[in-house]
Design a protein around this motif. Structure first.
Motif, short mmCIF file in Angstrom:
data_model
loop_
_atom_site.label_atom_id
_atom_site.label_comp_id
_atom_site.label_asym_id
_atom_site.label_seq_id
_atom_site.Cartn_x
_atom_site.Cartn_y
_atom_site.Cartn_z
N ILE A 85 0.74 -1.16 0.01
CA ILE A 85 0.17 -0.01 0.03
C ILE A 85 0.90 1.13 0.00
O ILE A 85 0.64 2.29 -0.78
CB ILE A 85 -0.98 0.01 1.27
CG1 ILE A 85 -1.91 -1.11 1.13
CG2 ILE A 85 -1.71 1.28 1.40
CD1 ILE A 85 -2.68 -1.42 2.35
N THR A 86 2.05 1.26 0.93
CA THR A 86 2.56 2.29 1.03
C THR A 86 3.52 2.79 -0.42
O THR A 86 3.70 3.93 -0.75
CB THR A 86 3.81 2.28 2.15
OG1 THR A 86 3.06 2.00 3.31
CG2 THR A 86 4.57 3.52 2.54
N MET A 120 -3.40 -1.56 -12.07
CA MET A 120 -3.03 -2.86 -11.59
C MET A 120 -2.18 -2.69 -10.13
O MET A 120 -2.87 -3.63 -9.14
CB MET A 120 -1.73 -3.55 -12.68
CG MET A 120 -1.33 -4.70 -11.87
SD MET A 120 0.41 -4.83 -12.94
CE MET A 120 1.06 -6.35 -12.02
N TYR A 121 -1.63 -1.66 -9.96
CA TYR A 121 -1.03 -1.56 -8.41
C TYR A 121 -2.10 -0.95 -7.51
O TYR A 121 -2.22 -1.43 -6.16
CB TYR A 121 0.14 -0.73 -8.49
CG TYR A 121 1.30 -1.59 -9.06
CD1 TYR A 121 1.93 -2.52 -8.44
CD2 TYR A 121 1.54 -1.03 -10.33
CE1 TYR A 121 3.05 -3.41 -9.19
CE2 TYR A 121 2.64 -1.89 -11.19
CZ TYR A 121 3.41 -3.02 -10.36
OH TYR A 121 4.48 -3.62 -10.94
N PHE A 122 -3.02 -0.27 -7.80
CA PHE A 122 -3.99 0.55 -7.13
C PHE A 122 -5.21 -0.89 -6.75
O PHE A 122 -5.34 -0.86 -5.71
CB PHE A 122 -5.00 1.21 -7.98
CG PHE A 122 -4.24 2.52 -7.90
CD1 PHE A 122 -3.55 3.31 -7.02
CD2 PHE A 122 -4.45 3.26 -9.18
CE1 PHE A 122 -2.91 4.33 -6.92
CE2 PHE A 122 -3.89 4.70 -9.10
CZ PHE A 122 -3.03 5.23 -8.08
N PHE A 126 -5.19 -4.03 1.40
CA PHE A 126 -5.91 -3.30 2.58
C PHE A 126 -6.99 -4.34 2.99
O PHE A 126 -7.21 -4.45 4.23
CB PHE A 126 -6.65 -2.33 1.98
CG PHE A 126 -7.52 -1.37 2.93
CD1 PHE A 126 -6.92 -1.05 4.08
CD2 PHE A 126 -8.79 -1.44 2.74
CE1 PHE A 126 -7.95 -0.11 4.90
CE2 PHE A 126 -9.80 -0.76 3.77
CZ PHE A 126 -9.22 -0.20 4.71
N PHE A 127 -7.65 -4.99 2.17
CA PHE A 127 -8.56 -6.04 2.40
C PHE A 127 -8.14 -7.24 3.31
O PHE A 127 -8.58 -7.50 4.46
CB PHE A 127 -9.32 -6.69 1.28
CG PHE A 127 -10.49 -5.98 0.64
CD1 PHE A 127 -10.82 -4.62 0.94
CD2 PHE A 127 -11.12 -6.41 -0.36
CE1 PHE A 127 -11.77 -4.04 0.54
CE2 PHE A 127 -12.46 -5.81 -1.00
CZ PHE A 127 -12.59 -4.62 -0.60
N GLU A 128 -6.92 -7.69 3.11
CA GLU A 128 -6.12 -8.67 3.57
C GLU A 128 -5.96 -8.33 5.15
O GLU A 128 -6.19 -9.13 6.02
CB GLU A 128 -5.06 -8.92 3.05
CG GLU A 128 -5.21 -9.84 1.44
CD GLU A 128 -5.71 -11.32 1.74
OE1 GLU A 128 -6.23 -11.63 2.69
OE2 GLU A 128 -5.58 -12.10 0.85
#
Length: 322
Positions: A54-55, A67-69, A76-78
């Motif tokens: 995420i960072t 793709m990276y978004f 974030f879900f995980e």
């Protein structure tokens, strides 16, 4: 909160259970501290790996693509999913505190099934994104833009919330008059339904149909997307490019197999009273192993991410020296 109070009042005096007891892993109680340490390390590693994804996506402009978004949203879900389950499991291992309130149990159940459902929808969308990028590279920039990304992610959130809210409302309207021991390490839909003293046939069928539709629809879309990707890869002229692409796809498919396999084993069976003990091992794979592997397989093996991380660490080192 108001909706929950109204549902709880509708159950009247038939629901006498005020809290539940999570059984955990009674056969391994003597290994509580060791299991606590193992799961704590796995939890911290999962949070760290997903937080890095995420960072670095937010910090590096080169990675700010659909793709990276998608990968950062999935990470974030995980983080949210394992944070809803693992801390309570750690408390059980270390302190033996297995009690969870009625309200907290249903909140945990909702968060788990909601994030799990949204995750399956997101995996299907990510598969389509990869299909577009590899099989339709000329059309990809115009079709898969940021507007499309936000629409797809919003659709995943909204559809999952709608489906799972309806299921949780149905389960919460059942009567719970004892026993209150959940043969699991977290509050899941199947064990909760099993504990009800109401007629649960319609709710069991609803949970089964929803699980079947969600998992198989996501799986079908993923298989179709990756089948087309494989066909495209086979046609690549360079053997090195084919080997690299197949290596990436195989890594993705390993995680997908773990995730789909464990969830099919847990949820896609019409009678939830069967094999509850076996479900704990499958659920452990889904809540500990898969989130731990995802950062490594989906992103941290990616050369672009490696380069971005090296540059970021180099800049941090330079700034410290100054």
């Amino acid at each position: 909160m108001i909706l929950w109070k109204e549902m709880h009042m509708e159950m009247g005096n038939e629901t006498t259970v005020q809290d539940f007891t999570l059984e955990g892993f009674p056969a391994f109680q003597h290994l509580g501290k060791i299991l606590f340490l193992v799961h704590l390390l796995a939890y911290l590693a999962s949070i760290t790996g997903n937080a890095v994804i995420i960072t670095i996506t937010c910090a590096d402009s080169r990675l700010q693509t659909p793709m990276y978004f998608f990968l950062s949203i999935f990470s974030f879900f995980e983080c949210c999913f394992i944070s809803a389950v693992i801390p309570k499991l750690l408390v059980i291992f270390l302190l033996g505190r297995q009690t969870i309130s009625f309200f907290a149990c249903f909140i945990q159940a909702f968060v788990c099934v909601y994030l799990g459902t949204a995750g399956f929808f997101l995996i299907a969308v990510m598969s389509v994104d990869r299909y577009m990028a590899i099989c339709k590279p000329l059309h990809y920039p115009t079709i898969m833009n940021l507007k499309t990304f936000f629409l797809l992610v919003t659709a995943c959130f909204t559809l999952a919330f709608t489906l799972m809210t309806g299921l949780i409302v149905k389960v919460s309207q059942l009567s719970f008059c004892g026993p209150n021991v959940i043969p699991h390490f977290f509050c899941d839909i199947g064990p909760l339904i099993h504990l009800s003293c109401s007629n649960t046939r319609s709710v069991e069928m609803l949970a089964f149909v929803l699980a079947l539709c969600i998992i198989l629809t996501s799986l079908f879309i993923t298989i179709i997307a990756y089948s087309n990707i494989v066909v495209t890869i086979v046609r690549l002229p360079s053997a090195r490019e084919r080997q690299k692409a197949f290596s990436t796809c195989s890594s993705h498919l390993i995680v997908l197999s773990l995730m789909y396999g464990s969830c099919v084993f847990i949820y896609v069976k019409p009678k939830q009273t069967n094999r509850l003990d076996s479900n704990k091992e499958a659920a452990l794979v889904n809540t500990v192993v898969t989130p731990l592997l995802n950062p490594v397989i989906y992103t941290l093996r990616n050369k672009q991410v490696h380069q971005a991380l090296r540059e970021k660490m180099f800049r941090m080192k330079i700034s410290r020296q100054k």
